[in-house]
Scaffold this active site. Structure first.
Site, mmCIF file in Angstrom:
data_model
loop_
_atom_site.group_PDB
_atom_site.id
_atom_site.type_symbol
_atom_site.label_atom_id
_atom_site.label_comp_id
_atom_site.label_asym_id
_atom_site.label_seq_id
_atom_site.Cartn_x
_atom_site.Cartn_y
_atom_site.Cartn_z
ATOM 1 N N HIS A 144 0.886 -1.185 0.057
ATOM 2 C CA HIS A 144 -0.007 -0.109 0.212
ATOM 3 C C HIS A 144 0.761 1.164 0.056
ATOM 4 O O HIS A 144 0.669 2.223 -0.819
ATOM 5 C CB HIS A 144 -0.828 -0.024 1.290
ATOM 6 C CG HIS A 144 -1.918 1.088 1.456
ATOM 7 N ND1 HIS A 144 -2.978 1.365 1.075
ATOM 8 C CD2 HIS A 144 -1.515 2.335 1.791
ATOM 9 C CE1 HIS A 144 -3.603 2.553 1.454
ATOM 10 N NE2 HIS A 144 -2.539 3.214 1.874
ATOM 11 N N GLU A 145 1.849 1.279 1.074
ATOM 12 C CA GLU A 145 2.684 2.471 0.844
ATOM 13 C C GLU A 145 3.810 2.685 -0.325
ATOM 14 O O GLU A 145 3.708 3.678 -0.631
ATOM 15 C CB GLU A 145 3.631 2.307 2.172
ATOM 16 C CG GLU A 145 2.806 2.363 3.499
ATOM 17 C CD GLU A 145 2.001 3.190 3.872
ATOM 18 O OE1 GLU A 145 2.044 4.539 3.060
ATOM 19 O OE2 GLU A 145 1.019 3.202 4.857
ATOM 20 N N HIS A 186 1.697 4.517 -2.857
ATOM 21 C CA HIS A 186 1.776 5.874 -2.601
ATOM 22 C C HIS A 186 3.064 6.415 -3.252
ATOM 23 O O HIS A 186 3.051 7.605 -3.921
ATOM 24 C CB HIS A 186 1.731 6.089 -1.074
ATOM 25 C CG HIS A 186 0.461 6.140 -0.329
ATOM 26 N ND1 HIS A 186 -0.769 6.573 -0.924
ATOM 27 C CD2 HIS A 186 -0.294 5.727 0.562
ATOM 28 C CE1 HIS A 186 -1.797 6.564 -0.240
ATOM 29 N NE2 HIS A 186 -1.444 5.823 0.809
HETATM 30 ZN ZN ZN Z 1 -2.651 5.188 2.472
#
Ligand code: ZN
Ligand code: ZN
Length: 209
Positions: free
Chosen positions: A134-135, A138
Site C-alpha cells: 500500500h505504501e 503511494h
Molecule cells: Zn494510504
C-alpha cells in the site's frame, strides 16, 4: 528506453525479525515484479520518540531518511517494530510521502487481532506485506481509493486492514502498471509523465471501474 527493473530497498530500523523483511521483500517482487534488496539495519530511531505519546513520529523518521545515502535505490521501505504516529492520527501502520522515495511500515500494531488476541506471526507478516505494498503504491503516486475491494483503500484499524484485499482494483492496477512500464532514462520525460494522471483525471474518473 531502459528495460532495467526498478530497485526497491527494504531496510530494518532497529531490531526487526528477518522473516518479516523476507516476507515483505517476497511480496514486493512477487506482486509488482520489482527487484528488491534487504539492506543492513539502520539505528533505532530514538530521535523520533515523542516523550508525551511514547510513540515515534513517522514524519521525523521519513525526514531523516532523506539525508541517508540510498542513491542506488528507486524506493526505500523502512520496517520497524515501534508504535508510529503522525500528528492527526492516534497511530499509523505505515506512512509514505506521496510520489516520494521513502516509506515506513510498522509491525507494532499488526500483532493483535481486532478483539485484542495475539495474531499468529504468519498473519502479522502478511499484514506487514499488505501495508508495504500500500505504501509503495503511494510512492508510485497512487492515492487512496474509494473501492473497498482495493489495496489502496484507507485502513484505519486492523479489521479494515484484514478486510482489505492484497490486490489493486482495475483502476489502480492500470495506473500503477502505467507508472512502472513507462519508466524512462530521461528524467524530464519522467517528470512530465508524473504530472499527467494526477492533474488530468477528476476524482470521478479516477474511481470509475
Ligand atoms: Zn494510504
Ligand atoms: Zn483502487
Amino acid at each position: 528506453m531502459s528495460s532495467k527493473k526498478r530497485l526497491v530497498g527494504v531496510v530494518p530500523l532497529g531490531e526487526v525479525p528477518e522473516i518479516a523483511l523476507k516476507v515483505i521483500a517476497a511480496h514486493i517482487s512477487g506482486y509488482l515484479n520489482l527487484s528488491v534488496q534487504i539492506l543492513p539495519p539502520l539505528e533505532h530511531p530514538e530521535y523520533a520518540l515523542d516523550e508525551k505519546r511514547f510513540q515515534y513520529n513517522a514524519g521525523i523518521i521519513l525526514k531523516a531518511f532523506e539525508s541517508k545515502r540510498f542513491k542506488d535505490y528507486d524506493k526505500v521501505i523502512g520496517v520497524l517494530n515501534l508504535d508510529l504516529f503522525i500528528p492527526i492520527f492516534t497511530h499509523v501502520f505505515g506512512e509514505a510521502k506521496q510520489g516520494g522515495k521513502f516509506a515506513l511500515v510498522s509491525l507494532f500494531r499488526l500483532r493483535k487481532n481486532p478483539d485484542g488476541s495475539p495474531s499468529p506471526s504468519s498473519l502479522t507478516y502478511e499484514r506487514a506485506a499488505k501495508v508495504a505494498l500500500h505504501e509503495l503504491g503511494h510512492l508510485f503516486n497512487l492515492l487512496h481509493c474509494r473501492e473497498k475491494n482495493c489495496l489502496m483503500h484507507f485502513s484505519g484499524g486492523i479489521q479494515d486492514l484484514d478486510e482489505t484485499p492484497i490486490y489493486l482494483c482495475r483502476y489502480c492496477s492500470t495506473f500503477l502498471k502505467d507508472r512502472l512500464f513507462r519508466q524512462s532514462d530521461n528524467e524530464e520525460s519522467l517528470k512530465k509523465l508524473d504530472k499527467i494522471p494526477l492533474n488530468l483525471l477528476s476524482s470521478k474518473e479516477r474511481f470509475r471501474q
